[in-house]
Design an enzyme around this catalytic site. Structure first.
Site, PDB file in Angstrom:
ATOM      1  N   ASP A   1      -4.660  22.442   9.545  1.00  0.00           N
ATOM      2  CA  ASP A   1      -4.883  21.028   8.703  1.00  0.00           C
ATOM      3  C   ASP A   1      -5.765  21.833   7.231  1.00  0.00           C
ATOM      4  OD1 ASP A   1      -5.088  18.501   7.700  1.00  0.00           O
ATOM      5  OD2 ASP A   1      -5.010  18.221   9.891  1.00  0.00           O
TER       6      ASP A   1
ATOM      7  N   TRP B   1      -1.419   8.202   9.962  1.00  0.00           N
ATOM      8  CA  TRP B   1      -2.687   7.260   9.159  1.00  0.00           C
ATOM      9  C   TRP B   1      -3.627   7.252   9.860  1.00  0.00           C
ATOM     10  CZ3 TRP B   1       2.084   3.713   8.687  1.00  0.00           C
ATOM     11  CH2 TRP B   1       2.346   2.980   9.643  1.00  0.00           C
TER      12      TRP B   1
ATOM     13  N   GLU C   1      -1.313   1.080  -5.710  1.00  0.00           N
ATOM     14  CA  GLU C   1      -1.204   2.377  -6.061  1.00  0.00           C
ATOM     15  C   GLU C   1      -0.036   2.559  -7.152  1.00  0.00           C
ATOM     16  OE1 GLU C   1      -1.545   1.513  -2.843  1.00  0.00           O
ATOM     17  OE2 GLU C   1      -3.124   3.063  -1.936  1.00  0.00           O
TER      18      GLU C   1
ATOM     19  N   ASN D   1       0.886  -1.192  -0.013  1.00  0.00           N
ATOM     20  CA  ASN D   1       0.017  -0.100   0.016  1.00  0.00           C
ATOM     21  C   ASN D   1       0.898   1.256  -0.055  1.00  0.00           C
ATOM     22  OD1 ASN D   1      -2.692   1.371   0.322  1.00  0.00           O
ATOM     23  ND2 ASN D   1      -1.805   2.405   1.914  1.00  0.00           N
TER      24      ASN D   1
ATOM     25  N   TYR E   1       0.603  10.269   4.190  1.00  0.00           N
ATOM     26  CA  TYR E   1       0.055  10.478   5.470  1.00  0.00           C
ATOM     27  C   TYR E   1       1.138  11.308   6.112  1.00  0.00           C
ATOM     28  CZ  TYR E   1      -1.867   5.779   4.621  1.00  0.00           C
ATOM     29  OH  TYR E   1      -2.485   4.472   4.065  1.00  0.00           O
ATOM     30  N   ARG E   2       0.687  12.484   6.609  1.00  0.00           N
ATOM     31  CA  ARG E   2       1.970  13.442   7.077  1.00  0.00           C
ATOM     32  C   ARG E   2       2.714  12.959   8.053  1.00  0.00           C
ATOM     33  NH1 ARG E   2      -2.763  16.588  10.096  1.00  0.00           N
ATOM     34  NH2 ARG E   2      -2.408  15.755  12.284  1.00  0.00           N
TER      35      ARG E   2
END
Ligand SMILES: Cc1cc2nc3c(=O)[nH]c(=O)nc-3n(C[C@H](O)[C@H](O)[C@H](O)COP(=O)(O)O)c2cc1C
Length: 482
Positions: free
Chosen positions: A282, A187, A233, A169, A173-174
Site C-alpha cells: 500500500d 471502499w 465529483e 458518488n 477504490y482499488r
C-alpha cells in the site's frame, strides 16, 4: 484546458517530452512495478507500455508522477492556478461554512460549465462485451508487489448511487481481481461507496456499480478528491476543466459514466457477500493486511477502440499518488482557510503519506490558539485522519522541512505542548492498537506567549542587521566569492 479524453493527455505529454513509450515486452506481474518505481523515484516521465505480456491493451502509468504532470493533468501550468481560482471564488462571494462554500463552487463558477451533461453515445461504448465475452482477463491488470493477494485495478473511478436520493458518488477504490468476472470492492468504511452499499444492504437489494478506467485526467483526479459526501465529483471535474463532463448511460446497469473513458466495467455488488481482499503493498510503504470486503461481479465491459489501460503503483514514498495528494493539499487549502482564516500554509509531507503528518503555520492571536487549530482540523472532512499535526508561527516556511525540524525541536516543551486525542483513524494505519480507532497527537511549536504556562522571556531569533546586509549585498560582487 480540458482534454477530450486520456489520449488527448497522452498526446500532450508526448509533445512536452513528458512521456516515454516502452516497446520492449514486459510482464504486468511485478515487472511494470519495478520499472515504474525506479522511474518515479528518479523524477522520470510517464510511461506507456505498448507490449504487455498477456494483453493487447497498452498500460499508461506515472502520468501524475510529478508536480509538473499533475498540473498538466488539471490543464494548468501550476496547481496553484486551480487553488487561486477556488480562493477567488470563495473570498469574493460565498458565505457560510467550509462545506457550504464547496457546494457553492459550481454556482459561482457559472453553472453551465460545471454541470455534467448526458450524451447519447460515448467513445467508451465503441466495443460492447457481454456474457462470456466480458472478461477481466482482457485487461493488463498489474500484480504490483510480491506479497500482494493477486492483481489489482489501481486507478478505478467507482460510480455508485444513493438508493434513497439517487445522488451519484465517484470514489477511487482499488479492486482486487479474483478471476475473470469478480473483484474485491475496497471502499473503506468511512467512504461514500461504503455508505451507499450499507444502504443497499439494509434494503436487501443488489447494488449497481460501474467502474470507469481512464479519461481526461481531471475527471479521474476528481474521484480521489476529499469532497463532501453528497457533492457530485462530476460537477467538481466540470469546474476543474471548465467544460462539462459528458456522461453516457451504461449498457447493463442504471448508472452513467464519463462518455469518453477508455474502459468501463459494469456490474453489481450483492448484499451480504464478503470475500478476502488483499494483502496489498500500500501507499504507506507496508502491506495492508487481508480483510473481508464486498465483491464486485462483472456483467459487461465496454471500451473504446484502441483503448489504453491506466494504472498506478503505490508503495514506499515518493510514488505517483504523492503528487495527487499534493495537488489536493494545494487545491483544498483555500477551502480550509475559509473555515480557519488564521491558517497561513499547510504541508502534508510525502513521507507522511497524507494521513500521518501535517505541518501548519498560523497567525497566532491568543493563548492556546494552536490547540484550537489542531482540534478544528481533526473535525474537517478527511483531515480527521491526520495522526500528527504540528503547528508553527506564520513566519515559518512549513514547506521547508529543515526549518520545520529546527523549530519543532527548539520551540516545544513536550509535556506542555503536546496534546493527545482519540478518534477514527485511517483504515491503513497499522500502528493503532485496533483497526479504525486510535490516538492522534497535536504539537504546538509556536512561540509561547503569556497565558501558555511559559514564565520566561522567549529568546530573540538571530538575524543580521538590515544595513549590514545591504552593504554586503553591494560589496558581494567585489569579494571574489561567487
Ligand atoms: C491511487 C489511489 C488509490 C486509492 N485507493 C483507495 C481504496 O482502495 N479505498 C478507499 O477507501 N480509498 C482509496 N483512495 C482514497 C479515496 O479515493 C479518497 O478518499 C476519495 O476522496 C474517496 O471518495 P469518497 O469520499 O467519494 O468516498 C485512493 C486514492 C488514490 C489516489
Amino acid at each position: 484546458m480540458a482534454y477530450s479524453d486520456l489520449r488527448g493527455f497522452i498526446n500532450l505529454l508526448e509533445r512536452e517530452q513528458e512521456l516515454a513509450r516502452v516497446s520492449e515486452r514486459v510482464d504486468p506481474n511485478l515487472e511494470i512495478t519495478e520499472i515504474a518505481d525506479r522511474v518515479v523515484k528518479a523524477g522520470g516521465p510517464a510511461l506507456l507500455f505498448e507490449n504487455v505480456h498477456g494483453s493487447e491493451i497498452p498500460v499508461l502509468i506515472n502520468h501524475y508522477g510529478s508536480m509538473r504532470r499533475m498540473a498538466r493533468a488539471l490543464g494548468v501550468e501550476d496547481v496553484e492556478e486551480v487553488a487561486r481560482r477556488i480562493e477567488g471564488l470563495v473570498n469574493s462571494e460565498a458565505p457560510g461554512s467550509f462545506l457550504e462554500k464547496l457546494r457553492m463552487l459550481p454556482k459561482l463558477a457559472k453553472l453551465s460549465s460545471a454541470f455534467p451533461k448526458t450524451v447519447k453515445r460515448g467513445k467508451c461504448q465503441e466495443v460492447v462485451l457481454e456474457g462470456e465475452a466480458a472478461s477481466l482477463d482482457l485487461l493488463p491488470v498489474l500484480t504490483c508487489w510480491p506479497g500482494d493477494g493477486g492483481p489489482f485495478i489501481t486507478l478505478p473511478m467507482v460510480f455508485t448511487k444513493d438508493p434513497e436520493t439517487g445522488k451519484r458518488n465517484v470514489g477511487m477504490y482499488r479492486m482486487h481481481v479474483y478471476d475473470a468476472r469478480t473483484t474485491g470492492m475496497h471502499w473503506h468504511v468511512h467512504k461514500v461507496g461504503a455508505r451507499h452499499y450499507a444502504e443497499y444492504e439494509k434494503r436487501g437489494e443488489r447494488m449497481p456499480v460501474a467502474v470507469a478506467l481512464g479519461d481526461d485526467p481531471a475527471i479521474t483526479y476528481a474521484a480521489t478528491a476529499p469532497l463532501p459526501e453528497d457533492f457530485d465529483e462530476m460537477i467538481f471535474a466540470g469546474f476543474l476543466r471548465n467544460t462539462p463532463v459528458e456522461m453516457v448511460k451504461c449498457v447493463s446497469v442504471d448508472l452513467e459514466v464519463p462518455a469518453n473513458s477508455e474502459i468501463i466495467l459494469e456490474g453489481y455488488v450483492d448484499p451480504g457477500e464478503r470475500r478476502t481482499e488483499g494483502p496489498f503493498g500500500d501507499h504507506t510503504g507496508y502491506y495492508s493486511p487481508a480483510d473481508d470486503y464486498p465483491v464486485f461481479h462483472l456483467s459487461c465491459i465496454t471500451h473504446g477502440k484502441d483503448a489504453v489501460y491506466p494504472a498506478t503503483i503505490v508503495g514506499k514514498p515518493p510514488m505517483e499518488d504523492c503528487y495527487i495528494g499534493k495537488a489536493t493539499e494545494r487545491i483544498f487549502l483555500p477551502l480550509i482557510k475559509s473555515q480557519l482564516p488564521e491558517i497561513v500554509d499547510l504541508n502534508l509531507p510525502l513521507e507522511g503519506v497524507f494521513h500521518n503528518l501535517a505541518f501548519v503555520s498560523i497567525k497566532k492571536r491568543y493563548p492556546m490558539h494552536a490547540h484550537k487549530v489542531i482540534n478544528a482540523l481533526w473535525g474537517l472532512g478527511q483531515m480527521m485522519f491526520t495522526k500528527i499535526i504540528c503547528v508553527f508561527d506564520e513566519d515559518v516556511d512549513v514547506q521547508n522541512v529543515s526549518e520545520v525540524l529546527w523549530r519543532l525541536g527548539s520551540n516545544v516543551d513536550p509535556k506542555r505542548d503536546v496534546m493527545f486525542a482519540e478518534g477514527p483513524v485511517d483504515v491503513l494505519d497499522h500502528a493503532a492498537p485496533q483497526a479504525l480507532f486510535g490516538s492522534k497527537m497535536g504539537i504546538d511549536a509556536t512561540r509561547k506567549i503569556e497565558g501558555e504556562n511559559y514564565h520566561r522571556t522567549w529568546p530573540e531569533e538571530i538575524k543580521m542587521s538590515a544595513d549590514v546586509v545591504e552593504k554586503i549585498d553591494r560589496l558581494w560582487g567585489k569579494l571574489g566569492l561567487e
